[in-house]
Design a protein around this motif. Sequence first.
Motif, PDB file in Angstrom:
ATOM      1  N   GLU A 168       0.822  -1.212   0.000  1.00  0.00           N
ATOM      2  CA  GLU A 168       0.000   0.000   0.000  1.00  0.00           C
ATOM      3  C   GLU A 168       0.856   1.262   0.000  1.00  0.00           C
ATOM      4  O   GLU A 168       0.646   2.181  -0.798  1.00  0.00           O
ATOM      5  CB  GLU A 168      -0.934   0.001   1.207  1.00  0.00           C
ATOM      6  N   ASN A 169       1.849   1.309   0.872  1.00  0.00           N
ATOM      7  CA  ASN A 169       2.695   2.513   0.960  1.00  0.00           C
ATOM      8  C   ASN A 169       3.535   2.707  -0.298  1.00  0.00           C
ATOM      9  O   ASN A 169       3.713   3.834  -0.767  1.00  0.00           O
ATOM     10  CB  ASN A 169       3.604   2.418   2.188  1.00  0.00           C
ATOM     11  N   TYR A 170       4.074   1.616  -0.833  1.00  0.00           N
ATOM     12  CA  TYR A 170       4.919   1.728  -2.019  1.00  0.00           C
ATOM     13  C   TYR A 170       4.111   2.143  -3.252  1.00  0.00           C
ATOM     14  O   TYR A 170       4.552   2.986  -4.046  1.00  0.00           O
ATOM     15  CB  TYR A 170       5.625   0.396  -2.290  1.00  0.00           C
ATOM     16  N   MET A 171       2.953   1.554  -3.442  1.00  0.00           N
ATOM     17  CA  MET A 171       2.215   1.766  -4.683  1.00  0.00           C
ATOM     18  C   MET A 171       1.489   3.100  -4.741  1.00  0.00           C
ATOM     19  O   MET A 171       1.036   3.515  -5.810  1.00  0.00           O
ATOM     20  CB  MET A 171       1.224   0.622  -4.893  1.00  0.00           C
ATOM     21  N   GLN A 172       1.377   3.794  -3.613  1.00  0.00           N
ATOM     22  CA  GLN A 172       0.777   5.129  -3.663  1.00  0.00           C
ATOM     23  C   GLN A 172       1.633   6.088  -4.479  1.00  0.00           C
ATOM     24  O   GLN A 172       1.136   7.107  -4.971  1.00  0.00           O
ATOM     25  CB  GLN A 172       0.589   5.665  -2.233  1.00  0.00           C
ATOM     26  N   VAL A 173       2.902   5.760  -4.651  1.00  0.00           N
ATOM     27  CA  VAL A 173       3.805   6.605  -5.434  1.00  0.00           C
ATOM     28  C   VAL A 173       3.438   6.575  -6.911  1.00  0.00           C
ATOM     29  O   VAL A 173       3.622   7.576  -7.628  1.00  0.00           O
ATOM     30  CB  VAL A 173       5.269   6.138  -5.244  1.00  0.00           C
ATOM     31  N   VAL A 174       2.905   5.471  -7.399  1.00  0.00           N
ATOM     32  CA  VAL A 174       2.635   5.321  -8.834  1.00  0.00           C
ATOM     33  C   VAL A 174       1.157   5.112  -9.127  1.00  0.00           C
ATOM     34  O   VAL A 174       0.789   4.827 -10.269  1.00  0.00           O
ATOM     35  CB  VAL A 174       3.442   4.138  -9.416  1.00  0.00           C
ATOM     36  N   CYS A 175       0.294   5.252  -8.129  1.00  0.00           N
ATOM     37  CA  CYS A 175      -1.139   5.004  -8.321  1.00  0.00           C
ATOM     38  C   CYS A 175      -1.978   6.206  -7.892  1.00  0.00           C
ATOM     39  O   CYS A 175      -1.583   6.989  -7.024  1.00  0.00           O
ATOM     40  CB  CYS A 175      -1.588   3.784  -7.504  1.00  0.00           C
ATOM     41  N   GLU A 176      -3.140   6.315  -8.502  1.00  0.00           N
ATOM     42  CA  GLU A 176      -4.187   7.173  -7.979  1.00  0.00           C
ATOM     43  C   GLU A 176      -4.909   6.397  -6.888  1.00  0.00           C
ATOM     44  O   GLU A 176      -5.179   5.205  -7.048  1.00  0.00           O
ATOM     45  CB  GLU A 176      -5.182   7.555  -9.062  1.00  0.00           C
ATOM     46  N   VAL A 177      -5.239   7.065  -5.807  1.00  0.00           N
ATOM     47  CA  VAL A 177      -5.892   6.398  -4.680  1.00  0.00           C
ATOM     48  C   VAL A 177      -7.179   7.141  -4.343  1.00  0.00           C
ATOM     49  O   VAL A 177      -7.186   8.364  -4.205  1.00  0.00           O
ATOM     50  CB  VAL A 177      -4.977   6.357  -3.441  1.00  0.00           C
ATOM     51  N   LYS A 178      -8.272   6.388  -4.235  1.00  0.00           N
ATOM     52  CA  LYS A 178      -9.554   6.944  -3.813  1.00  0.00           C
ATOM     53  C   LYS A 178     -10.002   6.244  -2.539  1.00  0.00           C
ATOM     54  O   LYS A 178      -9.891   5.021  -2.430  1.00  0.00           O
ATOM     55  CB  LYS A 178     -10.614   6.757  -4.902  1.00  0.00           C
ATOM     56  N   GLU A 179     -10.501   7.039  -1.595  1.00  0.00           N
ATOM     57  CA  GLU A 179     -10.959   6.484  -0.328  1.00  0.00           C
ATOM     58  C   GLU A 179     -12.465   6.639  -0.206  1.00  0.00           C
ATOM     59  O   GLU A 179     -13.021   7.704  -0.489  1.00  0.00           O
ATOM     60  CB  GLU A 179     -10.263   7.181   0.838  1.00  0.00           C
ATOM     61  N   MET A 180     -13.095   5.562   0.182  1.00  0.00           N
ATOM     62  CA  MET A 180     -14.541   5.566   0.450  1.00  0.00           C
ATOM     63  C   MET A 180     -14.743   4.955   1.831  1.00  0.00           C
ATOM     64  O   MET A 180     -14.730   3.732   1.986  1.00  0.00           O
ATOM     65  CB  MET A 180     -15.293   4.760  -0.604  1.00  0.00           C
ATOM     66  N   GLY A 181     -14.864   5.830   2.813  1.00  0.00           N
ATOM     67  CA  GLY A 181     -14.947   5.362   4.177  1.00  0.00           C
ATOM     68  C   GLY A 181     -13.612   4.780   4.604  1.00  0.00           C
ATOM     69  O   GLY A 181     -12.570   5.432   4.531  1.00  0.00           O
ATOM     70  N   SER A 182     -13.627   3.526   5.022  1.00  0.00           N
ATOM     71  CA  SER A 182     -12.392   2.858   5.437  1.00  0.00           C
ATOM     72  C   SER A 182     -11.741   2.088   4.296  1.00  0.00           C
ATOM     73  O   SER A 182     -10.691   1.455   4.484  1.00  0.00           O
ATOM     74  CB  SER A 182     -12.688   1.887   6.594  1.00  0.00           C
ATOM     75  N   LEU A 183     -12.330   2.148   3.107  1.00  0.00           N
ATOM     76  CA  LEU A 183     -11.822   1.390   1.970  1.00  0.00           C
ATOM     77  C   LEU A 183     -10.954   2.269   1.070  1.00  0.00           C
ATOM     78  O   LEU A 183     -11.235   3.462   0.891  1.00  0.00           O
ATOM     79  CB  LEU A 183     -12.976   0.798   1.158  1.00  0.00           C
ATOM     80  N   LYS A 184      -9.907   1.673   0.505  1.00  0.00           N
ATOM     81  CA  LYS A 184      -9.045   2.364  -0.450  1.00  0.00           C
ATOM     82  C   LYS A 184      -9.056   1.622  -1.783  1.00  0.00           C
ATOM     83  O   LYS A 184      -9.020   0.391  -1.820  1.00  0.00           O
ATOM     84  CB  LYS A 184      -7.608   2.442   0.079  1.00  0.00           C
ATOM     85  N   PHE A 185      -9.076   2.403  -2.857  1.00  0.00           N
ATOM     86  CA  PHE A 185      -9.087   1.832  -4.205  1.00  0.00           C
ATOM     87  C   PHE A 185      -7.910   2.410  -4.980  1.00  0.00           C
ATOM     88  O   PHE A 185      -7.628   3.607  -4.908  1.00  0.00           O
ATOM     89  CB  PHE A 185     -10.409   2.147  -4.914  1.00  0.00           C
ATOM     90  N   PHE A 186      -7.223   1.534  -5.731  1.00  0.00           N
ATOM     91  CA  PHE A 186      -5.995   1.913  -6.430  1.00  0.00           C
ATOM     92  C   PHE A 186      -6.166   1.748  -7.940  1.00  0.00           C
ATOM     93  O   PHE A 186      -6.823   0.814  -8.418  1.00  0.00           O
ATOM     94  CB  PHE A 186      -4.826   1.039  -5.966  1.00  0.00           C
ATOM     95  N   ARG A 187      -5.537   2.681  -8.671  1.00  0.00           N
ATOM     96  CA  ARG A 187      -5.461   2.564 -10.126  1.00  0.00           C
ATOM     97  C   ARG A 187      -4.118   3.125 -10.588  1.00  0.00           C
ATOM     98  O   ARG A 187      -3.741   4.246 -10.241  1.00  0.00           O
ATOM     99  CB  ARG A 187      -6.596   3.324 -10.817  1.00  0.00           C
ATOM    100  N   LEU A 188      -3.390   2.314 -11.334  1.00  0.00           N
ATOM    101  CA  LEU A 188      -2.075   2.722 -11.819  1.00  0.00           C
ATOM    102  C   LEU A 188      -2.192   3.965 -12.695  1.00  0.00           C
ATOM    103  O   LEU A 188      -3.107   4.076 -13.522  1.00  0.00           O
ATOM    104  CB  LEU A 188      -1.448   1.576 -12.617  1.00  0.00           C
ATOM    105  N   ASP A 189      -1.267   4.904 -12.509  1.00  0.00           N
ATOM    106  CA  ASP A 189      -1.269   6.164 -13.250  1.00  0.00           C
ATOM    107  C   ASP A 189       0.007   6.268 -14.075  1.00  0.00           C
ATOM    108  O   ASP A 189       1.108   6.269 -13.520  1.00  0.00           O
ATOM    109  CB  ASP A 189      -1.363   7.335 -12.273  1.00  0.00           C
ATOM    110  N   ASP A 190      -0.128   6.360 -15.396  1.00  0.00           N
ATOM    111  CA  ASP A 190       1.031   6.365 -16.291  1.00  0.00           C
ATOM    112  C   ASP A 190       1.987   7.522 -16.006  1.00  0.00           C
ATOM    113  O   ASP A 190       3.211   7.341 -16.028  1.00  0.00           O
ATOM    114  CB  ASP A 190       0.579   6.434 -17.753  1.00  0.00           C
ATOM    115  N   SER A 191       1.452   8.701 -15.742  1.00  0.00           N
ATOM    116  CA  SER A 191       2.312   9.868 -15.512  1.00  0.00           C
ATOM    117  C   SER A 191       3.110   9.704 -14.223  1.00  0.00           C
ATOM    118  O   SER A 191       4.288  10.084 -14.155  1.00  0.00           O
ATOM    119  CB  SER A 191       1.460  11.145 -15.445  1.00  0.00           C
TER     120      SER A 191
END
Length: 299
Positions: free
Chosen positions: A148-171
């Motif tokens: 989780e900590n490592y991939m936040q560098v290269v991903c967009e992260v959305k939070e919905m309550g206590s849940l986190k959702f990740f999507r890789l970001d090319d830029s």
Amino acid sequence: MFIRFLTLPRAVTATSSVRVFRSFCSKPMETRVLIAPDPGTSGNGLGSTITLRHPKSGNATQYLFVNGVLQEFQWFKNLYGSWFLGDYVNEDGRLYLSTPVDPVFLMLPTFEEARMKKGDDPGKFRQLDEILFIDGYPGYQQLMSIVENYMQVVCEVKEMGSLKFFRLDDSKVLRWLCYKVCQLKQTLSKLDKNYAAQEEKDALVDAVSILGEYLKEEPWLQLLCNHLKLNIREVTGKAQGSAEGSNSDFCNEIQFYQEKSDDKKAPIAKKGRQAKKVKLETESHNIKDMFSRATRKKK
């Protein structure tokens, strides 16, 4: 499978130590010698080998996960060599090295597949446990605590309550890769005078070719080369030539061990020549007798 580290009498450096561990290889509970970062007093001395897909080839590859750090294995072996471990001899003289590897490299292909990108569509946001559930590779789920900590560098992260959702970001991936290139250039220039004297383009090619060992050509290596205005064939060609040069002795060693392990078979003659018989050593002594004689002297 777990590895229990047993420190030998003398450390190699201040931060590394020679350790004996039980093999994660073909034969169960086979002893190997490993040089790895010292787990320190806060560690429990336990490590586990996990199987992940290699980020470039996709082949199943084993890594060491100990005290929250992911490490890759490398090994070196002379044609002839053994280890004296305590009061016995280990005939496999290979020396294993364990060095940290950035988990982002290993996660890029997994997160790329997980977003299910099509054309210009940026793809879907996914939960971490869903992304890391890969059939046949339970090792990914063991990395949940650090990914989780490592991939936040290269991903967009959305939070919905206590849940986190990740999507890789090319830029973000491109910025991260450029940062890695800058780090490598600085490191290489300090390691060797020849690297320090290189022109800017040659230094870039060297750094990118090293990163290319962990990146697939499409999309990341191609994206990086386009951004740095490098010819990808020049980068991949240099990496391939370097690999061939470093693997020549390695291939010879593999052939040697294959022939040695097949000693039950009769030698095969080539091109009509009669196979030579193995010449037995004369006046040789059993190594067990050497230990027994030493024990008797002490008494």
